[in-house]
Design a protein around this motif. Structure first.
Motif: not given
Length: 205
Positions: A106, A109, A174-175, A177-179, A184-186, A189
């Protein structure tokens, strides 16, 4: 507090030439794509000459390779250190390793997304080198899972190879859906993924 432009420029000036080139390449490849970015644009953004770039990187291809390879090297160093912790229960080491790869993926990323989007642009030799290093990483992770199975800590009805493919398949997505800036922080997660992995490996009571 927002950082001043002078502070940002000072940080950039204090970075080594390779770091400046890689930072510029990562940003431009992310914005314009690998094919849409020229060497001239990279060196201009890094504030160096083409001669300086070619002193460290033989080509734009080398820059693309190093964008991802440096992240993979760092993750492998972390994993080797975690796996070698004497006296630490294997479940704790697997949890720490799982959390680390999430957090570092993350945090880097752009590098990871750029590479997987453009890996086909690399020479066959470089593609083989990356695949070999990833296999080494996965083997170290897998060996910890096997150790846990042999010690009766982890369930044995699921092959260790399948565990590794399942978990890292999630990491590679991960890329999608994670923003950054979300709820949520890295670290959050990483903790949740690691807990889910270890809980799923526990034998049924």
């Amino acid at each position: 507090m927002a950082r001043t432009q002078q502070a940002v420029e000072a940080d950039a000036a204090n970075r080594s030439v390779p770091e400046r080139l890689l930072g510029a390449a990562t940003r431009l490849f992310a914005e314009r794509g690998y094919e849409g970015t020229s060497v001239q644009e990279v060196v201009a953004a890094a504030g160096v000459t083409k001669g300086a770039m070619y002193h460290y990187f033989g080509s734009k291809d080398d820059l693309l390779y190093e964008v991802y390879a440096r992240v993979l090297r760092m993750q492998t160093e972390h994993l080797v250190r975690i796996a070698a912790q004497e006296g630490a229960p294997v479940a704790d080491r697997v949890r720490d390793a799982a959390a680390d790869v999430i957090v570092t993926s993350i945090a880097n990323m752009d590098d990871t997304v750029i590479f997987f989007r453009s890996m086909h642009q690399l020479s066959e030799d470089k593609q083989r080198a990356v695949r070999a290093e990833r296999r080494r990483y996965h083997k170290i992770f897998r060996d910890m899972v096997v150790q846990g199975q042999e010690e009766g800590i982890f369930r044995t009805d699921v092959p260790a190879d399948l565990v590794v493919n399942y978990f890292f398949g999630s990491v590679h997505h991960l890329s999608t859906w994670y923003h950054p800036g979300g709820t949520l922080t890295g670290e959050d997660v990483g903790r949740h993924f690691a807990d889910l992995l270890v809980a799923g490996l526990r034998p049924e009571s």
